[in-house]
Design an enzyme around this catalytic site. Structure first.
Site, PDB file in Angstrom:
ATOM      1  N   GLY A   1       0.489  -1.708  -0.223  1.00  0.00           N
ATOM      2  CA  GLY A   1      -0.047   0.317   0.022  1.00  0.00           C
ATOM      3  C   GLY A   1       0.943   1.107   0.375  1.00  0.00           C
ATOM      4  O   GLY A   1       0.083   2.540  -0.714  1.00  0.00           O
TER       5      GLY A   1
ATOM      6  N   GLU B   1       3.902   4.555   5.576  1.00  0.00           N
ATOM      7  CA  GLU B   1       2.194   3.484   6.036  1.00  0.00           C
ATOM      8  C   GLU B   1       2.251   4.250   4.678  1.00  0.00           C
ATOM      9  O   GLU B   1       1.624   5.217   5.254  1.00  0.00           O
ATOM     10  CB  GLU B   1       2.131   3.156   6.819  1.00  0.00           C
ATOM     11  N   ASP B   2       0.324   3.334   3.941  1.00  0.00           N
ATOM     12  CA  ASP B   2      -0.728   4.228   3.700  1.00  0.00           C
ATOM     13  C   ASP B   2      -1.708   4.589   4.354  1.00  0.00           C
ATOM     14  O   ASP B   2      -1.718   5.966   4.123  1.00  0.00           O
ATOM     15  CB  ASP B   2      -1.014   3.877   2.453  1.00  0.00           C
TER      16      ASP B   2
ATOM     17  N   ASP C   1      -4.587   1.382  10.443  1.00  0.00           N
ATOM     18  CA  ASP C   1      -6.302   1.581  11.106  1.00  0.00           C
ATOM     19  C   ASP C   1      -5.655   1.047  11.938  1.00  0.00           C
ATOM     20  O   ASP C   1      -6.567   1.469  13.216  1.00  0.00           O
ATOM     21  CB  ASP C   1      -6.645   0.419   9.624  1.00  0.00           C
TER      22      ASP C   1
ATOM     23  N   LYS D   1      -6.720   6.842  10.766  1.00  0.00           N
ATOM     24  CA  LYS D   1      -7.884   6.176  10.980  1.00  0.00           C
ATOM     25  C   LYS D   1      -8.003   5.354  12.251  1.00  0.00           C
ATOM     26  O   LYS D   1      -8.899   4.702  12.908  1.00  0.00           O
ATOM     27  CB  LYS D   1      -8.962   4.827  10.219  1.00  0.00           C
TER      28      LYS D   1
ATOM     29  N   PHE E   1     -14.628   3.208   4.399  1.00  0.00           N
ATOM     30  CA  PHE E   1     -13.220   2.138   3.774  1.00  0.00           C
ATOM     31  C   PHE E   1     -12.707   2.923   1.908  1.00  0.00           C
ATOM     32  O   PHE E   1     -13.798   3.197   1.097  1.00  0.00           O
ATOM     33  CB  PHE E   1     -14.177   0.645   3.081  1.00  0.00           C
TER      34      PHE E   1
ATOM     35  N   ARG F   1      -5.285   0.263  -6.798  1.00  0.00           N
ATOM     36  CA  ARG F   1      -4.277   0.968  -5.885  1.00  0.00           C
ATOM     37  C   ARG F   1      -4.042   2.162  -7.057  1.00  0.00           C
ATOM     38  O   ARG F   1      -2.691   2.816  -6.635  1.00  0.00           O
ATOM     39  CB  ARG F   1      -3.100   0.056  -5.829  1.00  0.00           C
TER      40      ARG F   1
HETATM   41  C1  PRP Z   1      -2.515  -2.122   5.056  1.00  0.00           C
HETATM   42  C2  PRP Z   1      -2.147  -1.005   5.159  1.00  0.00           C
HETATM   43  C3  PRP Z   1      -1.432  -1.035   6.422  1.00  0.00           C
HETATM   44  C4  PRP Z   1      -2.472  -2.479   7.300  1.00  0.00           C
HETATM   45  C5  PRP Z   1      -2.721  -0.854   8.280  1.00  0.00           C
HETATM   46  O1  PRP Z   1      -2.135  -3.625   4.607  1.00  0.00           O
HETATM   47  O2  PRP Z   1      -0.975  -0.664   4.179  1.00  0.00           O
HETATM   48  O3  PRP Z   1       0.448  -1.777   6.539  1.00  0.00           O
HETATM   49  O4  PRP Z   1      -2.917  -3.132   6.779  1.00  0.00           O
HETATM   50  O5  PRP Z   1      -4.040  -1.615   8.455  1.00  0.00           O
HETATM   51  P1  PRP Z   1      -3.392  -2.034  10.839  1.00  0.00           P
HETATM   52  O6  PRP Z   1      -3.449  -0.507  11.509  1.00  0.00           O
HETATM   53  O7  PRP Z   1      -5.102  -2.883  10.816  1.00  0.00           O
HETATM   54  O8  PRP Z   1      -2.504  -2.794  10.830  1.00  0.00           O
HETATM   55  P2  PRP Z   1      -2.712  -4.895   3.679  1.00  0.00           P
HETATM   56  O9  PRP Z   1      -2.274  -5.608   4.733  1.00  0.00           O
HETATM   57  O10 PRP Z   1      -4.123  -4.527   3.577  1.00  0.00           O
HETATM   58  O11 PRP Z   1      -1.563  -5.152   2.478  1.00  0.00           O
HETATM   59  P3  PRP Z   1      -1.341  -4.128   1.382  1.00  0.00           P
HETATM   60  O12 PRP Z   1      -0.587  -2.711   1.975  1.00  0.00           O
HETATM   61  O13 PRP Z   1      -1.029  -5.024   0.618  1.00  0.00           O
HETATM   62  O14 PRP Z   1      -2.734  -3.644   0.824  1.00  0.00           O
END
Ligand code: PRP
Length: 177
Positions: free
Chosen positions: A46, A101-102, A105, A133, A154, A167
């Protein structure tokens, strides 16, 4: 015709807003780390778009590395199991690390990565997330730099996916129900 935008209900954060915030953050980071060489670590997948734009707007000597975690189960359980599936290519001992990080959550990925990197004795560790978030939190954590704080939507785009798609959108959007 099906396009990259099919499925998007509305734009939450436009491309212009993202790019202008990225430039502001880059100026702050360039000042905060004056005269230092940093290592930017992107969390795959991400954070790729954000890291790509942010790194090019920062005027510091830097290296770039990537790490990947599995988020399996961590949205549906409270145990919050996070697992590393790709480690860094280079050691970070003694380095000034900026973890990119993107989105934060639940915070469990960031918590896991902070703990993991601190154990490797970086000279310093700071964190940056394009999106925060707070309503999703399962652990107390706060990034050092945040692009935008968002409500409990979302969101997809600019690196964030739904089932692997979206993406490549240049903005952050909300999916149709
Ligand atoms: C997403 C996002 C963060 C993480 C955040 O990654 O990029 O790394 O979730 O969520 P959290 O705060 O609840 O831990 P994901 O695991 O979906 O993988 P991706 O980046 O490949 O989409």
């Amino acid at each position: 015709m099906i396009t990259a935008e099919s499925g998007i209900e509305k734009v939450l954060i436009s491309e212009e807003m993202i790019q202008s915030r990225v430039r502001q953050l880059a100026v702050r980071i360039t000042e905060d780390y004056k005269n230092q060489t940093i290592v930017m670590i992107g969390v795959l997948t991400g954070a790729v778009m954000f890291l790509s734009d942010l790194s090019r707007a920062i005027s510091l000597p830097m290296e770039i590395d990537f790490i990947a975690c599995s988020s399996y189960g961590h949205r549906t359980t409270t145990s919050g199991e996070v697992r590393m599936i790709k480690d860094l290519s280079h050691p970070v001992e003694g380095r000034h690390v900026l973890l990119v990080e993107d989105i934060i959550d639940s915070g469990l990925t960031m918590r896991y990565l902070e703990d993991t990197l601190r154990n490797r004795h970086c000279a310093s560790l700071r964190t940056i997330a394009l999106l925060d978030k707070p309503s999703g939190r399962k652990t107390i954590i706060q990034a050092d730099y945040v692009g935008f704080t968002i409500e409990n939507h979302f969101v997809v785009g600019y690196g964030l996916d739904y089932a692997g798609l979206y993406r490549n959108l240049p903005y952050i959007g909300v999916l149709k129900p």
